[in-house]
Design a protein around this motif. Structure first.
Motif, PDB file in Angstrom:
ATOM      1  N   ASP A  30       0.826  -1.208   0.000  1.00  0.00           N
ATOM      2  CA  ASP A  30       0.000   0.000   0.000  1.00  0.00           C
ATOM      3  C   ASP A  30       0.861   1.260   0.000  1.00  0.00           C
ATOM      4  O   ASP A  30       2.093   1.197  -0.095  1.00  0.00           O
ATOM      5  CB  ASP A  30      -1.001  -0.024   1.156  1.00  0.00           C
ATOM      6  CG  ASP A  30      -0.379   0.279   2.518  1.00  0.00           C
ATOM      7  OD1 ASP A  30       0.859   0.407   2.608  1.00  0.00           O
ATOM      8  OD2 ASP A  30      -1.146   0.398   3.500  1.00  0.00           O
ATOM      9  N   ASP A  31       0.235   2.425   0.106  1.00  0.00           N
ATOM     10  CA  ASP A  31       0.957   3.694  -0.011  1.00  0.00           C
ATOM     11  C   ASP A  31       1.738   4.070   1.247  1.00  0.00           C
ATOM     12  O   ASP A  31       2.385   5.117   1.286  1.00  0.00           O
ATOM     13  CB  ASP A  31      -0.006   4.824  -0.405  1.00  0.00           C
ATOM     14  CG  ASP A  31      -0.423   4.719  -1.860  1.00  0.00           C
ATOM     15  OD1 ASP A  31       0.248   4.012  -2.618  1.00  0.00           O
ATOM     16  OD2 ASP A  31      -1.428   5.351  -2.249  1.00  0.00           O
ATOM     17  N   SER A 106      -6.033   7.201   4.226  1.00  0.00           N
ATOM     18  CA  SER A 106      -5.002   8.056   3.646  1.00  0.00           C
ATOM     19  C   SER A 106      -3.653   7.604   4.206  1.00  0.00           C
ATOM     20  O   SER A 106      -3.589   6.939   5.240  1.00  0.00           O
ATOM     21  CB  SER A 106      -5.274   9.507   4.049  1.00  0.00           C
ATOM     22  OG  SER A 106      -4.115  10.292   3.895  1.00  0.00           O
ATOM     23  N   LYS A 107      -2.568   7.974   3.522  1.00  0.00           N
ATOM     24  CA  LYS A 107      -1.253   7.648   4.098  1.00  0.00           C
ATOM     25  C   LYS A 107      -0.870   8.659   5.176  1.00  0.00           C
ATOM     26  O   LYS A 107       0.108   8.471   5.884  1.00  0.00           O
ATOM     27  CB  LYS A 107      -0.182   7.562   3.016  1.00  0.00           C
ATOM     28  CG  LYS A 107       0.226   8.871   2.372  1.00  0.00           C
ATOM     29  CD  LYS A 107       1.314   8.606   1.342  1.00  0.00           C
ATOM     30  CE  LYS A 107       1.782   9.874   0.675  1.00  0.00           C
ATOM     31  NZ  LYS A 107       2.754   9.611  -0.400  1.00  0.00           N
ATOM     32  N   VAL A 125      -4.574   3.932   0.439  1.00  0.00           N
ATOM     33  CA  VAL A 125      -4.656   4.215  -1.002  1.00  0.00           C
ATOM     34  C   VAL A 125      -4.843   5.718  -1.130  1.00  0.00           C
ATOM     35  O   VAL A 125      -5.909   6.258  -0.848  1.00  0.00           O
ATOM     36  CB  VAL A 125      -5.828   3.463  -1.663  1.00  0.00           C
ATOM     37  CG1 VAL A 125      -5.868   3.758  -3.167  1.00  0.00           C
ATOM     38  CG2 VAL A 125      -5.712   1.966  -1.424  1.00  0.00           C
ATOM     39  N   ASN A 126      -3.775   6.398  -1.555  1.00  0.00           N
ATOM     40  CA  ASN A 126      -3.721   7.856  -1.449  1.00  0.00           C
ATOM     41  C   ASN A 126      -3.330   8.497  -2.775  1.00  0.00           C
ATOM     42  O   ASN A 126      -2.171   8.848  -2.974  1.00  0.00           O
ATOM     43  CB  ASN A 126      -2.690   8.211  -0.383  1.00  0.00           C
ATOM     44  CG  ASN A 126      -2.981   9.534   0.280  1.00  0.00           C
ATOM     45  OD1 ASN A 126      -3.420   9.563   1.408  1.00  0.00           O
ATOM     46  ND2 ASN A 126      -2.747  10.631  -0.426  1.00  0.00           N
ATOM     47  N   GLU A 128      -2.327  11.073  -5.333  1.00  0.00           N
ATOM     48  CA  GLU A 128      -1.822  12.447  -5.176  1.00  0.00           C
ATOM     49  C   GLU A 128      -1.477  13.095  -6.513  1.00  0.00           C
ATOM     50  O   GLU A 128      -1.786  14.251  -6.744  1.00  0.00           O
ATOM     51  CB  GLU A 128      -0.590  12.461  -4.261  1.00  0.00           C
ATOM     52  CG  GLU A 128      -0.926  12.171  -2.807  1.00  0.00           C
ATOM     53  CD  GLU A 128       0.269  12.349  -1.877  1.00  0.00           C
ATOM     54  OE1 GLU A 128       0.103  13.030  -0.858  1.00  0.00           O
ATOM     55  OE2 GLU A 128       1.343  11.812  -2.164  1.00  0.00           O
ATOM     56  N   ASP A 132      -1.550   9.030 -10.580  1.00  0.00           N
ATOM     57  CA  ASP A 132      -2.064   8.236  -9.447  1.00  0.00           C
ATOM     58  C   ASP A 132      -3.560   7.995  -9.560  1.00  0.00           C
ATOM     59  O   ASP A 132      -4.062   6.946  -9.150  1.00  0.00           O
ATOM     60  CB  ASP A 132      -1.825   8.966  -8.113  1.00  0.00           C
ATOM     61  CG  ASP A 132      -0.431   8.753  -7.549  1.00  0.00           C
ATOM     62  OD1 ASP A 132       0.308   7.910  -8.083  1.00  0.00           O
ATOM     63  OD2 ASP A 132      -0.093   9.442  -6.567  1.00  0.00           O
ATOM     64  N   LYS A 136      -4.406   4.212  -9.058  1.00  0.00           N
ATOM     65  CA  LYS A 136      -5.114   3.831  -7.816  1.00  0.00           C
ATOM     66  C   LYS A 136      -6.525   3.327  -8.124  1.00  0.00           C
ATOM     67  O   LYS A 136      -7.069   2.509  -7.390  1.00  0.00           O
ATOM     68  CB  LYS A 136      -5.191   5.002  -6.834  1.00  0.00           C
ATOM     69  CG  LYS A 136      -3.863   5.637  -6.451  1.00  0.00           C
ATOM     70  CD  LYS A 136      -2.868   4.665  -5.888  1.00  0.00           C
ATOM     71  CE  LYS A 136      -1.570   5.383  -5.547  1.00  0.00           C
ATOM     72  NZ  LYS A 136      -0.469   4.469  -5.254  1.00  0.00           N
TER      73      LYS A 136
END
Length: 290
Positions: A30-31, A106-107, A125-126, A128, A132, A136
């Motif tokens: 994951d992020d 969010s990360k 899962v972020n 940006e 992405d 994502k």
């Protein structure tokens, strides 16, 4: 012979369907750089990021959401779901009480630790950057066993974005533009997802990439850059700032606030990216949309 052909076709169809399905257990990074294993297809999901909420609904799994953050408000049906706080004021007890088999976070913030300790799978899962948004979407499609839908969604988004770009490429002039996201003032760099949208909408961003994606800006930089268009603030505010009366955009009255609905969409790197781009392009080049 006809029966044999029918059986063969059915077998091929079933095989193709199986090939497109996600297999569980599913392990991904994951992020937050964590290895996360999902034992089975998640059916009770809490989303703590509005862009992820919108993506899950666009993938057709809105009915799996059992809770969302306080800012998730689209599509309308998610407004009826239990709220679990926001990034900086999360309600962990409320999340645990909903008995989710996956919480998407969010990360930023520190939710992964306590939720994992409570035995709940957590995935950061972020989205940006501009790219992405698409990667994502595909990742979430895999997570919820909707890979085909995710690929279709990404293709449709890119097609709709390209349609706007065809219009803006024909713009006679692309104005130098200052985009304000906060009166501190903060702006957007050209490599941020909003900065990419600004360029695709037919504007030239005055903020250099070296300042970062969402930099705090020295007001003197804006005066020196002398933009032809200013977005995200009103004319009265611009006029009240020292030295800003000399800026081309202020003298010409080309200082435009962002409508509230458009502002919300612009701030979310999710499936409504094409609508955000169209709304922004319409503000910058109204002549192209008559």
């Amino acid at each position: 012979m006809h029966k044999l052909l029918t059986l063969t076709t059915l077998t091929l169809t079933l095989t193709a369907g199986a090939a497109g399905a996600t297999t569980y257990p599913l392990t991904l990074t994951d992020d937050l750089g964590r290895q996360v294993t999902l034992r089975s297809e998640p059916k009770r999901i809490v989303s703590v990021l509005p862009s992820d909420t919108e993506t899950l609904c666009a993938l057709g799994v809105c009915d799996r959401l059992v809770g969302v953050d306080e800012f998730s408000d689209f599509p309308a049906q998610v407004t009826r779901l239990p709220k679990v706080g926001g990034l900086y004021n999360p309600n962990i007890e409320a999340m645990v009480a909903l008995k989710p088999d996956l919480v998407i976070v969010s990360k930023y913030g520190k939710l992964a630790g306590p939720l994992t300790q409570a035995g709940i799978p957590v995935l950061a899962v972020n989205p940006e950057t501009y790219d992405d948004v698409f990667s994502k979407t595909l990742l979430l499609g895999k997570v919820v066993n909707r890979e085909a839908q995710a690929k279709t969604l990404v293709l449709n988004m890119k097609r709709d974005i390209a349609r706007v770009e065809i219009l803006t490429k024909n713009a006679v002039r692309k104005p130098t533009t200052y985009f304000e996201i906060d009166p501190t003032p903060y702006s957007i760099g050209p490599n941020s997802f909003m900065g990419v949208l600004l360029t695709k909408a037919g504007a030239r961003n005055i903020i250099p990439a070296s300042l970062g994606d969402f930099p705090k800006v020295d007001p003197e930089l804006v005066v020196k850059a002398n933009p032809e268009l200013m977005l995200g603030l009103d004319l009265g505010t611009a006029r009240s700032r020292p030295g800003w009366n000399s800026i081309q955009a202020v003298k010409a009255g080309r200082v435009l606030p962002i409508p509230k609905d458009l502002n919300t969409i612009l701030g979310r790197p999710g499936p409504r990216l094409p609508q955000a781009l169209r709304g922004l392009a319409r503000l910058i080049h109204p002549e192209l949309f008559r």
